[in-house]
Design a protein around this motif. Structure first.
Motif, PDB file in Angstrom:
ATOM      1  N   THR A  14     -29.035  14.836 -17.712  1.00 46.82           N
ATOM      2  CA  THR A  14     -30.584  16.149 -17.832  1.00 46.82           C
ATOM      3  C   THR A  14     -30.153  17.368 -18.524  1.00 46.82           C
ATOM      4  N   LEU A  15     -30.892  17.623 -19.274  1.00 47.61           N
ATOM      5  CA  LEU A  15     -30.874  19.580 -19.831  1.00 47.61           C
ATOM      6  C   LEU A  15     -31.743  20.401 -19.249  1.00 47.61           C
ATOM      7  N   PHE A  16     -32.533  20.294 -19.795  1.00 48.97           N
ATOM      8  CA  PHE A  16     -33.997  21.789 -18.717  1.00 48.97           C
ATOM      9  C   PHE A  16     -35.113  21.053 -17.691  1.00 48.97           C
ATOM     10  N   ARG A  17     -35.432  19.685 -18.402  1.00 47.48           N
ATOM     11  CA  ARG A  17     -36.752  19.563 -17.430  1.00 47.48           C
ATOM     12  C   ARG A  17     -36.576  17.794 -16.376  1.00 47.48           C
ATOM     13  N   LEU A  23     -31.352  25.041  -8.164  1.00 47.40           N
ATOM     14  CA  LEU A  23     -30.661  26.817  -8.666  1.00 47.40           C
ATOM     15  C   LEU A  23     -30.257  27.417  -8.012  1.00 47.40           C
ATOM     16  N   TYR A  24     -29.027  28.064  -8.096  1.00 50.64           N
ATOM     17  CA  TYR A  24     -27.926  28.630  -7.280  1.00 50.64           C
ATOM     18  C   TYR A  24     -28.078  29.517  -7.841  1.00 50.64           C
ATOM     19  N   VAL A  57     -29.373  21.087 -12.357  1.00 51.58           N
ATOM     20  CA  VAL A  57     -28.692  21.575 -11.697  1.00 51.58           C
ATOM     21  C   VAL A  57     -27.932  22.366 -12.692  1.00 51.58           C
ATOM     22  N   LYS A  58     -28.791  24.083 -11.959  1.00 49.13           N
ATOM     23  CA  LYS A  58     -28.620  25.165 -13.286  1.00 49.13           C
ATOM     24  C   LYS A  58     -28.301  26.527 -12.458  1.00 49.13           C
ATOM     25  N   PHE A  76     -33.821  23.462  -4.881  1.00 46.15           N
ATOM     26  CA  PHE A  76     -33.739  23.192  -3.987  1.00 46.15           C
ATOM     27  C   PHE A  76     -33.058  25.273  -4.394  1.00 46.15           C
ATOM     28  N   VAL A  77     -33.284  25.861  -4.041  1.00 46.38           N
ATOM     29  CA  VAL A  77     -33.349  27.497  -3.934  1.00 46.38           C
ATOM     30  C   VAL A  77     -32.077  27.994  -3.316  1.00 46.38           C
TER      31      VAL A  77
END
Length: 161
Positions: A14-17, A23-24, A57-58, A76-77
Motif C-alpha cells: 500500500t502506497l497511498f490509498r 497516522l502517527y 501506515v504513515k 487510527f490517529v
C-alpha cells in the motif's frame, strides 16, 4: 521473525490509498517499523476483510489525515492532543479543519489518541459523522492505546462493513 516478514509483505503493498489507516507522530525519533508492528493485528484483519493493499501506515500530516478521512473506513490517529485539537511538533489540527474534502461514504470508525481530544468530542463527531469516534477527555496513556491496538482493534475492524 515470521510475523515481521508477513507484516512487511502486507504493508509494503500500500502506497497511498486504503481502507484502514494508522497516522502517527513519530516525535522525530521513533522508527516507522514500530508503528507497523503496533498496527499488525489490525492490518491482518483489514487485509483479510478488504484485500491486499487496504492498509496504510504513515506519518500524520494534514493532507494525510484528510485523505484517510475521505478514503478510509477505519482511521487510527496516534498523536498528542489538547482541548484545542490534535498536534505534532509540526502541525496543529482542529476538528473543523480535519476533513477539508469532507469524509468519504465508507468512513465508519475513527480512534483519536490525543489527550484531551474529547473536549472537542461533539465537534469531532459532527465533522466525522456518521462514523463512530473514540476520543479521550483526559490524559490518555500510551499503554492503553497499545493494548487497544493489539487486543481490541482487529475486532473493531471485523465489525465494520
Amino acid at each position: 521473525m515470521e510475523a515481521a516478514i508477513c507484516m512487511f509483505d502486507i504493508l509494503k503493498a500500500t502506497l497511498f490509498r486504503g481502507s484502514a489507516y494508522m497516522l502517527y507522530d513519530d516525535m522525530g525519533f521513533i522508527p516507522h517499523w514500530v508503528f507497523d508492528l503496533g498496527f499488525y493485528p489490525i492490518a491482518l484483519e483489514a487485509t483479510s476483510k478488504w484485500g491486499r493493499g487496504s492498509v496504510v501506515v504513515k506519518p500524520l500530516t494534514k493532507d494525510g489525515l484528510a485523505a484517510a478521512l475521505h478514503d478510509g473506513r477505519f482511521v487510527f490517529v496516534l498523536s498528542h492532543g489538547t482541548e484545542e485539537g490534535l498536534y505534532t511538533r509540526k502541525l496543529k489540527i482542529r476538528p473543523t479543519k480535519a476533513a477539508p474534502k469532507g469524509t468519504g461514504p465508507h468512513l465508519q470508525f475513527v480512534y483519536i489518541t490525543g489527550c484531551d481530544s474529547g473536549a472537542l468530542r461533539r465537534q469531532w463527531e459532527s465533522v466525522l459523522a456518521p462514523a463512530r469516534v473514540v476520543t479521550f477527555d483526559r490524559l490518555s496513556a500510551w499503554l492503553e492505546h497499545i493494548f487497544w491496538l493489539l487486543f481490541q482493534g482487529a475486532a473493531e475492524v471485523h465489525r465494520l462493513e
